[in-house]
Structures are given as structure tokens and as C-alpha cells.
Scaffold this motif. Structure first.
Motif, PDB file in Angstrom:
ATOM      1  N   GLU A  66     -12.055 -11.369  12.369  1.00  0.00           N
ATOM      2  CA  GLU A  66     -12.501 -11.213  13.714  1.00  0.00           C
ATOM      3  C   GLU A  66     -14.008 -11.383  14.112  1.00  0.00           C
ATOM      4  OE1 GLU A  66     -10.430 -10.304  16.144  1.00  0.00           O
ATOM      5  OE2 GLU A  66      -8.691  -9.481  14.993  1.00  0.00           O
ATOM      6  N   SER A  92      -1.808  -6.248  15.588  1.00  0.00           N
ATOM      7  CA  SER A  92      -2.742  -5.344  14.758  1.00  0.00           C
ATOM      8  C   SER A  92      -1.940  -4.783  13.611  1.00  0.00           C
ATOM      9  CB  SER A  92      -3.238  -3.899  15.631  1.00  0.00           C
ATOM     10  OG  SER A  92      -4.402  -3.668  14.973  1.00  0.00           O
ATOM     11  N   GLY A  93      -2.487  -4.723  12.430  1.00  0.00           N
ATOM     12  CA  GLY A  93      -1.522  -4.240  11.246  1.00  0.00           C
ATOM     13  C   GLY A  93      -0.719  -5.371  10.758  1.00  0.00           C
ATOM     14  N   ALA A  94      -0.682  -6.570  11.140  1.00  0.00           N
ATOM     15  CA  ALA A  94       0.175  -7.487  10.780  1.00  0.00           C
ATOM     16  C   ALA A  94      -0.187  -7.864   9.322  1.00  0.00           C
ATOM     17  CB  ALA A  94       0.268  -8.681  11.460  1.00  0.00           C
ATOM     18  N   GLY A  95      -1.291  -7.636   8.706  1.00  0.00           N
ATOM     19  CA  GLY A  95      -1.799  -8.113   7.615  1.00  0.00           C
ATOM     20  C   GLY A  95      -2.842  -9.276   7.422  1.00  0.00           C
ATOM     21  N   LYS A  96      -3.487  -9.455   8.631  1.00  0.00           N
ATOM     22  CA  LYS A  96      -4.554 -10.363   8.493  1.00  0.00           C
ATOM     23  C   LYS A  96      -5.653 -10.266   7.696  1.00  0.00           C
ATOM     24  CE  LYS A  96      -5.025  -9.831  12.991  1.00  0.00           C
ATOM     25  NZ  LYS A  96      -4.100  -8.951  13.232  1.00  0.00           N
ATOM     26  N   SER A  97      -6.117  -8.848   7.672  1.00  0.00           N
ATOM     27  CA  SER A  97      -7.378  -8.556   7.016  1.00  0.00           C
ATOM     28  C   SER A  97      -6.863  -8.519   5.526  1.00  0.00           C
ATOM     29  CB  SER A  97      -7.738  -7.320   7.412  1.00  0.00           C
ATOM     30  OG  SER A  97      -8.440  -7.272   8.635  1.00  0.00           O
ATOM     31  N   THR A  98      -5.564  -8.127   5.283  1.00  0.00           N
ATOM     32  CA  THR A  98      -5.064  -7.982   4.150  1.00  0.00           C
ATOM     33  C   THR A  98      -5.064  -9.379   3.126  1.00  0.00           C
ATOM     34  OG1 THR A  98      -3.796  -6.077   4.547  1.00  0.00           O
ATOM     35  CG2 THR A  98      -3.313  -7.324   2.410  1.00  0.00           C
ATOM     36  N   HIS A 119      -7.334 -12.013  17.136  1.00  0.00           N
ATOM     37  CA  HIS A 119      -6.371 -11.433  18.246  1.00  0.00           C
ATOM     38  C   HIS A 119      -6.617 -12.497  19.466  1.00  0.00           C
ATOM     39  CE1 HIS A 119      -6.545  -7.344  16.401  1.00  0.00           C
ATOM     40  NE2 HIS A 119      -5.217  -7.665  16.324  1.00  0.00           N
ATOM     41  N   GLN A 144     -14.501  -7.567   8.803  1.00  0.00           N
ATOM     42  CA  GLN A 144     -14.267  -6.992  10.086  1.00  0.00           C
ATOM     43  C   GLN A 144     -15.154  -6.151  10.479  1.00  0.00           C
ATOM     44  OE1 GLN A 144      -9.820  -6.281  10.392  1.00  0.00           O
ATOM     45  NE2 GLN A 144     -10.119  -5.827  12.883  1.00  0.00           N
ATOM     46  N   ARG A 195      -8.461 -10.593   2.595  1.00  0.00           N
ATOM     47  CA  ARG A 195      -9.049  -9.558   1.341  1.00  0.00           C
ATOM     48  C   ARG A 195      -8.482 -10.257  -0.039  1.00  0.00           C
ATOM     49  NH1 ARG A 195      -7.167  -4.347   3.010  1.00  0.00           N
ATOM     50  NH2 ARG A 195      -8.754  -4.792   4.612  1.00  0.00           N
ATOM     51  N   ALA A 198       2.062  -4.495   3.160  1.00  0.00           N
ATOM     52  CA  ALA A 198       1.037  -5.065   4.064  1.00  0.00           C
ATOM     53  C   ALA A 198       1.380  -6.488   4.061  1.00  0.00           C
ATOM     54  CB  ALA A 198      -0.402  -4.593   3.716  1.00  0.00           C
ATOM     55  N   GLN A 253       4.541   0.804   1.255  1.00  0.00           N
ATOM     56  CA  GLN A 253       4.447  -0.051   2.508  1.00  0.00           C
ATOM     57  C   GLN A 253       3.949  -1.257   2.234  1.00  0.00           C
ATOM     58  OE1 GLN A 253       2.086   1.166   5.783  1.00  0.00           O
ATOM     59  NE2 GLN A 253       3.063  -0.331   7.138  1.00  0.00           N
ATOM     60  N   TYR A 294       0.779  -1.119  -0.130  1.00  0.00           N
ATOM     61  CA  TYR A 294      -0.001   0.013  -0.113  1.00  0.00           C
ATOM     62  C   TYR A 294       0.883   1.118   0.073  1.00  0.00           C
ATOM     63  CZ  TYR A 294      -4.244  -2.695   1.158  1.00  0.00           C
ATOM     64  OH  TYR A 294      -5.393  -3.353   1.135  1.00  0.00           O
TER      65      TYR A 294
HETATM   66  N1  ATP Z   1      -6.936   0.184   2.023  1.00  0.00           N
HETATM   67  C1  ATP Z   1      -5.561   0.436   2.539  1.00  0.00           C
HETATM   68  N2  ATP Z   1      -4.775   1.471   2.210  1.00  0.00           N
HETATM   69  C2  ATP Z   1      -3.594   1.678   2.623  1.00  0.00           C
HETATM   70  N3  ATP Z   1      -3.163   0.909   3.619  1.00  0.00           N
HETATM   71  C3  ATP Z   1      -3.958   0.041   4.060  1.00  0.00           C
HETATM   72  C4  ATP Z   1      -5.144  -0.440   3.561  1.00  0.00           C
HETATM   73  N4  ATP Z   1      -5.582  -1.628   4.170  1.00  0.00           N
HETATM   74  C5  ATP Z   1      -4.414  -1.988   5.076  1.00  0.00           C
HETATM   75  N5  ATP Z   1      -3.414  -1.066   4.940  1.00  0.00           N
HETATM   76  C6  ATP Z   1      -2.232  -1.310   5.758  1.00  0.00           C
HETATM   77  O1  ATP Z   1      -1.546  -2.647   5.684  1.00  0.00           O
HETATM   78  C7  ATP Z   1      -1.336  -2.997   6.886  1.00  0.00           C
HETATM   79  C8  ATP Z   1      -1.810  -4.440   7.354  1.00  0.00           C
HETATM   80  O2  ATP Z   1      -3.540  -3.977   7.475  1.00  0.00           O
HETATM   81  P1  ATP Z   1      -4.580  -5.231   7.997  1.00  0.00           P
HETATM   82  O3  ATP Z   1      -5.634  -4.569   8.082  1.00  0.00           O
HETATM   83  O4  ATP Z   1      -4.422  -6.530   7.186  1.00  0.00           O
HETATM   84  O5  ATP Z   1      -3.989  -5.804   9.551  1.00  0.00           O
HETATM   85  P2  ATP Z   1      -4.569  -6.642  10.296  1.00  0.00           P
HETATM   86  O6  ATP Z   1      -3.429  -7.606  10.680  1.00  0.00           O
HETATM   87  O7  ATP Z   1      -5.826  -6.995   9.953  1.00  0.00           O
HETATM   88  O8  ATP Z   1      -4.959  -5.619  11.725  1.00  0.00           O
HETATM   89  P3  ATP Z   1      -6.060  -5.775  12.719  1.00  0.00           P
HETATM   90  O9  ATP Z   1      -5.742  -6.553  13.535  1.00  0.00           O
HETATM   91  O10 ATP Z   1      -5.961  -4.428  13.387  1.00  0.00           O
HETATM   92  O11 ATP Z   1      -7.295  -5.862  11.978  1.00  0.00           O
HETATM   93  C9  ATP Z   1      -1.604  -2.144   7.997  1.00  0.00           C
HETATM   94  O12 ATP Z   1      -0.271  -1.426   7.999  1.00  0.00           O
HETATM   95  C10 ATP Z   1      -2.529  -1.189   7.290  1.00  0.00           C
HETATM   96  O13 ATP Z   1      -2.394   0.273   7.589  1.00  0.00           O
END
Ligand code: ATP
Ligand code: MG
Lengths: 228, 299
Positions: free
Chosen positions: A169, A43-49, A201, A92, A52, A23, A21, A18
Motif C-alpha cells: 500500500e 482486506s484480509g485476503a493475504g496480500k501483506s502476508t 486496493h 504497510q 511478509r 492467511a 486460520q 495463523y
Molecule cells: N500476525 C498475525 N496474527 C494473526 N493473524 C494474522 C496476522 N497477520 C495477518 N493475520 C491474518 O491473516 C489474514 C491476512 O492478513 P493480511 O494482512 O495479509 O491481509 P491483507 O490482504 O494485507 O489486508 P489489508 O488489505 O487490510 O492490508 C487476515 O485474516 C489477518 O487477520
């Protein structure tokens, strides 16, 4: 049949950035058909990514992904909706449609798949009852509590009897009792053959289930335990 | 694939749950249609008024006072008919003329009773062939009529009518240009409004995609919605226009100055065509939005 056909999901060196950076960073991982696994990490580790990418809501920068033996990069315009119907997602942020009733939100998945009204009424009614929210069928989502909305989101994810369930989640807004109800429902679908990935988590949830745990840190797989 | 009825039901459901944006769109598009329709109606009426004048260009030749027998009248009519540019001729006996006068005087017709004898002469009315050059033609016809032996005096089209009608071609041109601009504006405002309305479904569209909806499943009810939106806006505009027409029509007196002209409304087929067009304009707005967002997603 190729070796991969026993995999429901397979990632080869997947990187997702992104704005510079990362993800997800060079992730190689597979989940076999009928597996139940947790994806955890800070949080922010990339799980949701990761999730997705699996339901094809975002492009990725590098690598290849196979879902149910389809190369998702090669997915045509018409193939995409068909594949998504085989994947049930608990988002989420729920992603309920605010102008539709709870019933209609859940029914949407079956309408999209072209099921008839009688079937839809029966199926949706049954699911709402099993989650104890049948009384809210005609309510709009925003009038529900966070936990109730989460249950609606889960009901929608499950009602198409998907081959893969991606739950981001799914217990985040629930108390312990409700969380274990949801967990049992997910395990039930797993027992019936679905591949289930739960991003969470919640250490108690993970500990209670004794399943595979993939831990992501900074977009990379830091550990992968309890797998086959 | 879903049946049309189910799609329409989904469309109506969408409207019911998003009343405000749809109501706003309906009013906006309705007003645009109303303006365009009012302009069109005005144009149709002005043109038909001018045409009525033009088609009705007449010259009246008053005959010398005498007791004309039938053969003589036939001769005069024949002579008049021979004149180039004459469409038809009619003899108006003085008795008819006084009777017409009495009728147009109405309540005051009693005044005529005081007359000892009918002061009006016999006359023939000549209608001039309509079309380009009418005004030159009527002058020529009048001149030729006065050349006839039995004719005492000739009257024809008033100068102001002449000047006014000279603007007909210019007016038509302006109307066509203005009308085209108006149609373009109506179309783009409608498309814009429809896009705004669809914007209220934006999140919904995205979520539907995520649960596996095809573009067809998503857009068919939206297309139906916008067609209906256009149609109802058209019905609203047409009804309002008819109201105005009815109100004004009751107050415009038909008199000799308007010739054969009567205030007109659009014909039934024109109304039907207008409503179909209104629905299509709505649907077109949806299609434009679809094409735009599809192009946006390709990138
Ligand atoms: N649409 C987006 N635009 C820019 N950056 C993004 C976007 N979606 C995610 N990120 C970045 O990608 C990284 C991973 O995000 P992600 O949502 O996958 O984390 P996560 O592990 O699901 O966190 P959480 O536990 O808070 O849900 C984060 O640094 C986030 O800021
Ligand atoms: Mg997340």
C-alpha cells in the motif's frame, strides 16, 4: 542454468496459517526478474502476508519459496541479512524508527550495507529531494504527516538500489497527485531493472499502469491477468 | 565491518535519542554499585581496624624504680626477647614517658609543671607476634614478663578488645557470604536494568533486522552503550563513596584506641579494577539479554 533462474520470486504450494486460520492457501506463483506486478484483493485476503513471507519476516506452514534463487527455508543466519539487503520493502505500517531522524532512517539501509558516509549523504539527499521531503531530513518521523512518512518509507526501501521492491500500500496515505509521483518513481526503478510488487486496493492506480494484476481472495489466487 | 569509532558514534547517538531510559538505568545501576561499594569499604575498614588492634597487641612491663645503667637495660631487653611469642621489645625511659604524656595532654601539659619529680617508671614495651592465638600468647608473655626480677608490674590488652577481636573470624565469614549475595544481587539488578534499557530499542532492533542488519551490526553499539553505562555508574558510585569517606574521615579522630589504624579508601589499582569490573558488569547485562533473545528467536 535452471528454468527458475529467470524468476525473481517463486512460490510452490505455500500455505500460511495463523492459529488454524489460513492467511495463504496453497499459493503457486512466480514473478520473473524485472517484472512489475500488482497484488490486489479485499482486506484480509493475504496480500501483506504474501509480501511478509518474501522478505522472510514470517515462517510459513507448508510449501517452498525461492527468492533470487535462494530457498528461503534453508537460509542460514548470515544469509538472511544479505538477502534482505537485496529487497527494498515499503511496509504497510511504515516501520520508521521513532528515535531517528528522517535522514538517519533512510541512511540506515546504507549503513547496514557498510557504505561510507559521503556516499550515504549524497544518495539519501538525492532521494529525499526527488520525493520533495528534503526539508524534513532532520525531523523525527512522528512529526511528519502520514503522506510524508510514507514517502520516507519509500525512500528507505529504494535507497539500497534493491533487486526486488515490495511495496505494501505505498500510496495508501497519499492524495492522487502524490500517488502518481510515487507510482512514477516505482516505474522508474522497474525500468532500471528492479522487480516490483505493489500490494494495493487502489483500482485507479492499477488501471493507470497497465501491468500484471494478481488478485488474492481468502488467501488463494483468484485471478492473474496481464502477465507475460 | 564497521570501525569501532563509528560503532561508538552510533551507540552515543542511540543514547542521545533515548535519554530517559538510559538516565534511569544509570541511576539505578549507580545506586546498586554504591551500596555494594559502601559495604566493601566498610568491610575493608573494619578488618583493617581489627588487624591494627591485633598486630598491635602489646604488653608493657614497668620496671622497678632504680637508676638502670645501659648494661642492665640491655640485659632486661635480652631477657624479654627470649620469651616465646615476643616479636620485638623497646625500652621507654621515664623521661620519654613524661614527654609523651605532655604531648598527649596538649594544652593541658602545663599541669605537669606542678609535679616535683617524674612519677613515671621506666618501662619496656613488648609487641607480641601477630596471628592466630594472639590472645592466649599475650597472656603467656605477660606472665613470663612478670617473672623477670626487675619488672614490677605488667599491663596488657584490654578484655573488651579481646572479646571484640574474637568475632573477627565470624565477621569475615558473614561478610564473605553477605558480600557474595550482594554481588549476585548487583549483577542481576544491573542485568535487569540493562535489559529494560535495551527493551526501549526493541522495535528498532526488529526494523534493523528487516532492512538487512546483521546481529553484529545491531548489538555492537548496544554492547558499547551498556559497558559505558556500567563504567559511568561505577564512576558515580566511586565518587559518591569518596565523598562519604572524606566526610567521615575528617571526623574520626585517631587516638590510642585505634592503634596504627587510619580510615582507608580503596587503593588506586583497586579503584581502577572496580571501574573495569563495573563496565564488564554492564556489558555482561547486554550479553545476557542477547543470549536470551537469541534463544527466544530459535524457537
Ligand atoms: N500476525 C498475525 N496474527 C494473526 N493473524 C494474522 C496476522 N497477520 C495477518 N493475520 C491474518 O491473516 C489474514 C491476512 O492478513 P493480511 O494482512 O495479509 O491481509 P491483507 O490482504 O494485507 O489486508 P489489508 O488489505 O487490510 O492490508 C487476515 O485474516 C489477518 O487477520
Ligand atoms: Mg495488508
Amino acid at each position: 542454468m535452471s528454468e527458475n533462474s529467470k524468476d525473481a520470486i517463486r512460490l510452490f504450494g505455500v500455505t500460511k496459517t495463523y492459529g488454524g486460520q489460513k492467511a495463504l492457501n496453497n499459493v503457486d506463483i512466480a514473478f520473473y526478474r524485472g517484472e512489475f506486478a500488482f497484488v490486489t484483493g479485499p482486506s484480509g485476503a493475504g496480500k501483506s502476508t504474501l509480501l511478509r513471507l518474501l522478505y522472510l519476516a514470517a515462517d510459513f506452514t507448508q510449501g517452498e519459496i525461492l527468492v533470487l534463487n535462494r530457498n528461503v527455508k534453508r537460509m542460514g543466519r548470515s544469509g538472511l541479512p544479505m538477502l534482505r539487503r537485496k529487497i527494498g520493502v515499503v511496509f504497510q505500517d511504515f516501520k520508521l524508527i521513532s528515535s531517528m531522524s528522517v535522514f538517519d532512517n533512510v541512511a540506515l539501509v546504507l549503513e547496514v550495507a557498510g557504505k561510507d558516509r559521503k556516499f550515504i549523504a549524497k544518495k539519501v539527499g538525492h532521494l529525499l529531494r526527488s520525493m520533495g521531503i528534503e526539508g524534513k531530513a532532520n525531523a523525527l518521523p512522528q512529526s511528519l504527516s502520514g503522506g510524508e512518512q510514507q514517502k520516507v518509507a519509500l525512500a528507505r526501501a529504494l535507497c539500497g538500489d534493491p533487486e526486488i521492491i515490495l511495496a505494501d500500500e505505498p500510496t495508501g496515505s497519499l492524495d492522487e497527485d502524490a500517488a502518481s509521483v510515487v507510482m512514477n518513481i516505482l516505474l522508474d526503478y522497474h525500468a532500471r531493472g528492479a522487480t516490483v510488487l505493489v500490494a494495493t486496493h487502489d483500482k485507479n492506480l492499477i488501471a493507470s499502469a497497465q501491468k500484471r494484476v494478481v488478485t488474492l481472495v481468502n488467501g488463494a489466487v483468484a485471478s492473474d491477468t496481464g502477465g507475460p | 565491518m564497521m570501525k569501532m569509532g563509528a560503532q561508538t558514534a552510533r551507540a552515543l547517538k542511540g543514547v542521545r535519542h533515548n535519554k530517559l531510559p538510559h538516565a534511569l538505568a544509570l541511576v539505578t545501576i549507580g545506586l546498586v554499585f554504591l551500596l555494594a561499594g559502601a559495604f566493601l569499604l566498610l568491610f575493608v575498614n573494619v578488618q583493617s581496624l581489627l588487624t591494627a588492634w591485633k598486630d598491635n597487641v602489646r604488653a608493657i612491663a614497668y620496671l622497678e624504680k632504680a637508676d638502670w645503667d645501659e648494661a642492665a637495660i640491655a640485659d632486661i631487653l635480652n631477657a624479654a626477647r627470649q620469651i616465646e611469642g615476643v616479636a620485638d621489645v623497646k625500652f621507654i625511659p621515664r623521661e620519654q614517658a613524661i614527654k609523651d604524656l605532655g604531648e598527649s595532654l596538649g594544652a593541658q601539659a602545663g599541669l605537669l609543671k606542678d609535679l616535683e619529680e617524674n612519677p613515671l617508671p621506666d618501662a619496656i614495651v613488648v609487641r607480641v607476634v601477630a596471628g592466630p592465638g594472639t590472645w592466649e600468647r599475650v597472656e603467656q608473655v605477660a606472665k613470663n614478663l612478670s617473672g623477670l626480677d626487675s619488672v614490677e608490674d605488667v599491663e596488657y590488652g584490654r578484655a573488651w578488645v579481646e572479646r571484640f577481636a574474637g568475632f573477627l573470624d565470624i565477621m569475615t565469614f558473614i561478610a564473605v557470604v553477605f558480600g557474595a549475595l550482594m554481588a549476585a544481587a548487583a549483577l542481576s539488578i544491573t542485568a535487569g536494568t540493562v535489559r529494560l534499557t535495551l527493551y526501549s530499542h526493541k522495535d528498532q532492533i526488529e526494523i534493523m533486522r528487516l532492512v538487512g542488519a546483521t546481529e553484529r551490526f545491531i548489538w555492537t553499539p548496544l554492547f558499547i552503550t551498556t559497558c559505558l553505562l556500567g563504567l559511568f555508574a561505577g564512576i558515580f558510585a566511586l565518587t559518591a563513596l569518596f565523598g562519604v569517606y572524606w566526610f567521615v574521615g575528617a571526623r574520626v579522630e585517631s587516638g590510642p584506641w585505634v592503634g596504627d589504624f587510619a580510615l582507608r579508601f580503596f587503593s588506586w589499582p583497586a579503584c581502577a579494577a572496580g571501574l573495569v569490573a563495573a563496565g564488564l558488569v554492564g556489558g555482561l547485562g547486554c550479553l545476557l539479554t542477547y543470549v536470551q533473545q537469541a534463544a527466544g528467536r530459535e524457537e
